[in-house]
Design a protein around this motif. Structure first.
Motif, PDB file in Angstrom:
ATOM      1  N   TRP B 316       0.841  -1.282  -0.212  1.00 53.22           N
ATOM      2  CA  TRP B 316       0.093  -0.043   0.122  1.00 53.22           C
ATOM      3  C   TRP B 316       0.745   1.263   0.156  1.00 53.22           C
ATOM      4  N   ASN B 317       0.105   2.521  -0.501  1.00 52.41           N
ATOM      5  CA  ASN B 317       0.829   3.836  -0.479  1.00 52.41           C
ATOM      6  C   ASN B 317       0.588   4.391   1.044  1.00 52.41           C
ATOM      7  N   LYS B 318       1.601   5.408   1.057  1.00 53.61           N
ATOM      8  CA  LYS B 318       1.372   5.942   2.560  1.00 53.61           C
ATOM      9  C   LYS B 318       1.235   7.753   2.079  1.00 53.61           C
ATOM     10  N   PRO B 319      -0.240   7.997   2.087  1.00 50.58           N
ATOM     11  CA  PRO B 319      -0.754   9.223   1.692  1.00 50.58           C
ATOM     12  C   PRO B 319      -0.223  10.405   2.761  1.00 50.58           C
ATOM     13  N   GLU B 320       0.117  11.493   1.749  1.00 46.04           N
ATOM     14  CA  GLU B 320       0.567  12.871   2.366  1.00 46.04           C
ATOM     15  C   GLU B 320      -0.581  13.647   2.640  1.00 46.04           C
ATOM     16  N   GLY B 321      -1.744  13.202   2.462  1.00 48.47           N
ATOM     17  CA  GLY B 321      -3.110  13.964   2.504  1.00 48.47           C
ATOM     18  C   GLY B 321      -4.276  13.339   1.899  1.00 48.47           C
ATOM     19  N   GLY B 322      -5.489  13.800   2.064  1.00 48.68           N
ATOM     20  CA  GLY B 322      -6.568  13.275   1.473  1.00 48.68           C
ATOM     21  C   GLY B 322      -7.160  12.296   2.561  1.00 48.68           C
ATOM     22  N   MET B 323      -7.825  11.259   1.788  1.00 55.41           N
ATOM     23  CA  MET B 323      -8.912  10.398   2.234  1.00 55.41           C
ATOM     24  C   MET B 323      -8.753   8.940   2.321  1.00 55.41           C
ATOM     25  N   PHE B 324      -7.644   8.649   1.519  1.00 54.89           N
ATOM     26  CA  PHE B 324      -7.653   6.950   0.865  1.00 54.89           C
ATOM     27  C   PHE B 324      -6.121   6.321   0.840  1.00 54.89           C
ATOM     28  N   ILE B 325      -6.388   5.081   1.091  1.00 59.64           N
ATOM     29  CA  ILE B 325      -5.190   4.313   0.870  1.00 59.64           C
ATOM     30  C   ILE B 325      -5.544   3.286  -0.066  1.00 59.64           C
ATOM     31  N   TRP B 326      -4.278   3.003  -1.050  1.00 56.01           N
ATOM     32  CA  TRP B 326      -4.890   2.209  -1.949  1.00 56.01           C
ATOM     33  C   TRP B 326      -4.068   0.802  -1.772  1.00 56.01           C
ATOM     34  N   ILE B 327      -4.753  -0.114  -1.765  1.00 52.71           N
ATOM     35  CA  ILE B 327      -4.061  -1.631  -1.471  1.00 52.71           C
ATOM     36  C   ILE B 327      -3.799  -2.539  -2.525  1.00 52.71           C
ATOM     37  N   GLU B 328      -2.761  -3.062  -2.745  1.00 48.12           N
ATOM     38  CA  GLU B 328      -2.466  -4.098  -3.700  1.00 48.12           C
ATOM     39  C   GLU B 328      -2.472  -5.309  -3.164  1.00 48.12           C
ATOM     40  N   LEU B 329      -3.322  -6.402  -3.598  1.00 42.25           N
ATOM     41  CA  LEU B 329      -3.405  -7.775  -3.022  1.00 42.25           C
ATOM     42  C   LEU B 329      -2.541  -8.683  -3.894  1.00 42.25           C
ATOM     43  N   PRO B 330      -2.281  -9.861  -3.305  1.00 40.51           N
ATOM     44  CA  PRO B 330      -1.680 -10.783  -4.315  1.00 40.51           C
ATOM     45  C   PRO B 330      -2.359 -10.935  -5.558  1.00 40.51           C
ATOM     46  N   LYS B 331      -1.545 -11.032  -6.697  1.00 39.96           N
ATOM     47  CA  LYS B 331      -2.468 -11.234  -8.110  1.00 39.96           C
ATOM     48  C   LYS B 331      -3.587 -12.039  -8.388  1.00 39.96           C
ATOM     49  N   ASN B 332      -3.664 -13.074  -7.404  1.00 41.31           N
ATOM     50  CA  ASN B 332      -4.693 -14.036  -7.617  1.00 41.31           C
ATOM     51  C   ASN B 332      -6.087 -13.913  -6.616  1.00 41.31           C
ATOM     52  N   ILE B 333      -5.753 -12.830  -5.795  1.00 47.49           N
ATOM     53  CA  ILE B 333      -6.886 -12.560  -5.071  1.00 47.49           C
ATOM     54  C   ILE B 333      -7.852 -11.647  -5.635  1.00 47.49           C
ATOM     55  N   ASN B 334      -9.010 -11.704  -5.990  1.00 52.06           N
ATOM     56  CA  ASN B 334     -10.007 -10.748  -6.599  1.00 52.06           C
ATOM     57  C   ASN B 334     -10.855 -10.101  -5.688  1.00 52.06           C
ATOM     58  N   ALA B 335     -10.570  -8.729  -5.609  1.00 56.87           N
ATOM     59  CA  ALA B 335     -11.105  -7.712  -4.486  1.00 56.87           C
ATOM     60  C   ALA B 335     -12.655  -7.846  -4.414  1.00 56.87           C
ATOM     61  N   THR B 336     -13.370  -8.018  -5.623  1.00 53.20           N
ATOM     62  CA  THR B 336     -14.809  -8.026  -5.592  1.00 53.20           C
ATOM     63  C   THR B 336     -15.199  -9.289  -4.787  1.00 53.20           C
ATOM     64  N   GLU B 337     -14.742 -10.326  -5.318  1.00 54.02           N
ATOM     65  CA  GLU B 337     -15.096 -11.668  -4.506  1.00 54.02           C
ATOM     66  C   GLU B 337     -14.802 -11.488  -3.046  1.00 54.02           C
ATOM     67  N   LEU B 338     -13.574 -11.093  -2.729  1.00 53.30           N
ATOM     68  CA  LEU B 338     -13.253 -10.651  -1.198  1.00 53.30           C
ATOM     69  C   LEU B 338     -14.291  -9.944  -0.525  1.00 53.30           C
ATOM     70  N   LEU B 339     -14.815  -9.023  -1.247  1.00 46.01           N
ATOM     71  CA  LEU B 339     -15.868  -7.726  -0.479  1.00 46.01           C
ATOM     72  C   LEU B 339     -17.098  -8.797  -0.260  1.00 46.01           C
ATOM     73  N   SER B 340     -17.472  -9.656  -1.017  1.00 49.17           N
ATOM     74  CA  SER B 340     -18.877 -10.317  -0.648  1.00 49.17           C
ATOM     75  C   SER B 340     -18.529 -11.048   0.575  1.00 49.17           C
ATOM     76  N   GLU B 341     -17.461 -11.780   0.931  1.00 44.91           N
ATOM     77  CA  GLU B 341     -17.085 -12.297   2.074  1.00 44.91           C
ATOM     78  C   GLU B 341     -16.804 -11.358   3.226  1.00 44.91           C
ATOM     79  N   ALA B 342     -15.998 -10.263   2.893  1.00 44.15           N
ATOM     80  CA  ALA B 342     -15.805  -9.226   4.081  1.00 44.15           C
ATOM     81  C   ALA B 342     -17.115  -8.698   4.653  1.00 44.15           C
ATOM     82  N   ILE B 343     -18.315  -8.559   3.807  1.00 44.44           N
ATOM     83  CA  ILE B 343     -19.269  -7.928   4.169  1.00 44.44           C
ATOM     84  C   ILE B 343     -20.176  -8.926   5.160  1.00 44.44           C
ATOM     85  N   GLN B 344     -19.944 -10.228   5.047  1.00 47.47           N
ATOM     86  CA  GLN B 344     -20.418 -11.015   6.050  1.00 47.47           C
ATOM     87  C   GLN B 344     -19.829 -10.867   7.382  1.00 47.47           C
TER      88      GLN B 344
END
Lengths: 402, 402
Positions: B316-344
């Motif tokens: 991930w990056n280290k922001p110097e301002g603003g509201m967001f951090i951007w995360i890069e996961l291992p290439k084979n993890i699909n973040a949209t699929e991860l979200l479905s489980e995270a919501i649970q």
């Protein structure tokens, strides 16, 4: 910088009339031009109380945070109940989208339903703001035959109805003519729409301003599956809040919600909550009759003044509600040219030519009678009448100008 | 009813992510998804005072009446002075258009500058809301090579720059990546824009949220004739007011004014006046530093939690301002699929895939750290980290899924 403007932006012309009308903002001008509601009708005390309630009830965080694109849920629920009761129909809150004034509704509908060359049916004349919104999506307009009662459904060809993407219609106290579509024509139009899978965009900002409180059935109630109904708080609360709403079936509302998200995310949370707290306990039931009384009186004052001062070659309608009177001048008087001189005499109006989608009539004008106090109405009409008399005489004596 | 939808409306898809994220409105979900400013930063008392001032000073009629499309004149004058001073430049009020949130600015710019097939240059990744607005006018997107500092002007081909209708860029604490474009790149980009008659659309909602108060020159100051600057009150006052503004040369502003008139006539008069009275006497000078302090602290809390809990395969990056951090996961993890489980597990974020105009990366996510209190940030990151660790282990042990 050479901006790479889109075709739609290049087609925009700065309006000469708009420039002239900027002068009407000066306080010494008697302006019948803008359709500005009388400030006497603004519910200032109720808005103050609503604001204080939001503070006291600790609702300010919600009023200042991002909100749902669809609109503030209690306002949508209230509207569904209000409209269902008023129009003897059955509307659910998911059929309602709150918009930033009903001008935004026109823009979203243009986005949703118009491709380049799409056929859009309009009244003759029709609301300028509707034309401004739709034109950006490059439709082909078909101006429908209309008379002093509105469009004439009988003469509308079924093939044209079936091919059109929608018809835009203002059945109640139309802008600019003030005319109201009679019940029989509403029924014919609804029938024709259903038979031809024609969408009706029913714009109804003035429907509540019926001087006798005698509401005719909306097109929505007569053909609910075919109709997109547009309502507004601008004429019954205050236009500066920029609050309107769309009623339609959920499939269409869902598309419009997506388009609105891209247009402004959502209508301001604060103004929606203020409006909700003003109206939720029956305020409109006592407020709207007061607006009707004021406007009926001003309308009658203008009609009396027209009768007293205008030459017999000038004709006008007698509105049963709304904010406008439509004047027809002798054919050889150009209302835009007349405006230039009227402004010098400190009176303003809107020339009729801007309200035509196809063939333009230049000898018409729209007078709004709601903004100006009674004594100024009389004075303004008298000045206009003198000018028109002078122009009529000059044209009679100068055959080369005919 | 068979609605005759436009091509742009038919192309709209209901977003699966949007549906999932509706769940995050439940109060027991720790949501890093929405970029919602902390309600602690809303100036409730000052807004109350501003409202009372409008009542006391008899300004309510103006606040409730129709107003000019350009915006409330004193607010435009104030902004011209504020921006000229802040950015050491010279902006006059006629160069400013007030809009109903800067999302509306994106829509108006799309209308003004995009025809079907027009080339629009965007960062990789870029703000989803920009794509949503522009896409309705059917451009061809060109995603520019970008790294952790933003777009790389050096590798931008001059032919591509010269042919594009505009470049859309968020130089300060970009949504979604949080990155800031360095000074040297800003200078290169300005130079390239001037050389190629390229329009820069500079979207700057987060510029004031610089944790060290160290503002870099805007693209507008480096190439004023080429740049359309978008500012917003959403992150420094309150998003529910829906107030933003556009700064550009007058020729462009005049076109945008006409387009805005057709879009919603004008931004609500009441909210503009409230904002003006809150900020006119220097309020932002003490208020903005408080927001920066709060967000810097929450950012650090999230960075600490990421460091503590995330597996080493996550970056991930280290922001110097603003509201967001951007995360890069291992290439084979699909973040949209991860979200479905995270919501649970009652944690939400926005999967990165929606922020790409062309080639989509599915192993990224955007975390907003400003909405959620510190203790919840730690808890939410810990839950996410456990899930990611579990998914990483599962994928390692299941070669068929790689």
């Amino acid at each position: 910088m050479l901006w790479k403007f889109s075709n739609r932006a290049m087609a925009l012309k700065s309006s000469a009339i708009r420039e002239i009308l900027k002068i009407t903002e000066q306080p010494d001008v008697i302006s019948f031009a803008g359709g500005l509601p009388s400030p006497n009708t603004f519910p200032v005390t109720e808005i103050k109380n609503a604001f204080n309630h939001i503070i006291a009830a600790d609702e300010m965080t919600g009023a200042l945070q991002y909100g749902p694109t669809e609109g503030y849920a209690p306002l949508r629920i209230w509207l569904a109940q209000y409209l269902s009761r008023r129009d003897h129909t059955n509307i659910n809150p998911n059929q309602i989208l709150i918009v930033t004034g009903s001008q935004q509704a026109l823009d979203l509908i243009g986005k949703a339903l118009i491709d380049k060359g799409s056929k859009v049916l309009v009244e003759t004349p029709t609301y300028l703001g509707g034309l401004q919104s739709f034109t950006q999506y490059e439709p082909e307009y078909i101006s429908l035959e209309s008379d002093e009662q509105g469009i004439i459904p009988d003469v509308l060809d079924d093939n044209i109805a079936a091919k059109a993407n929608f018809m835009y219609v203002i059945p109640n106290f139309q802008n600019p003519t003030g005319r109201r579509l009679p019940l029989a024509r509403r029924q014919q139009l609804a029938k024709k729409a259903i038979a031809n899978n024609l969408t009706l965009v029913e714009d109804d900002p003035y429907g509540e301003l019926d001087y006798q409180g005698h509401r005719l059935p909306s097109l929505y109630t007569l053909a609910p599956e075919n109709t997109i109904y547009l309502g507004s708080f601008s004429k019954i609360l205050a236009p500066g809040l920029r609050l309107g709403y769309i009623v339609a079936n959920e499939e269409l509302i869902n598309k419009l919600v997506q388009l609105k998200q891209a247009a402004d995310l959502h209508t301001p949370s604060l103004t929606q909550r203020i409006a909700y707290h003003v109206i939720k306990d029956g305020f409109l039931e006592t407020h709207i009759p007061k607006i009707r009384d004021l406007y009926r009186h001003r309308c009658q004052t203008m009609l009396n003044a027209l009768q007293r001062y205008m030459p017999t070659t000038v004709t006008w309608n007698k509105p049963e509600g709304g904010m406008f009177i439509w004047i027809e001048l002798p054919k050889n008087i150009n209302a835009t040219e007349l405006l230039s001189e009227a402004i010098q005499h400190k009176v303003a109006f809107v020339p009729g030519e801007t309200f035509f989608a196809n063939t333009i009539h230049t000898n018409c004008m729209r007078l709004a009678f709601v903004t100006v106090p009674e004594e100024k109405i009389e004075q303004g009409v008298s000045i206009l009448a003198q000018l028109i008399t002078k122009w009529s005489d000059a044209l009679e004596q100068s055959p080369t100008m005919i």
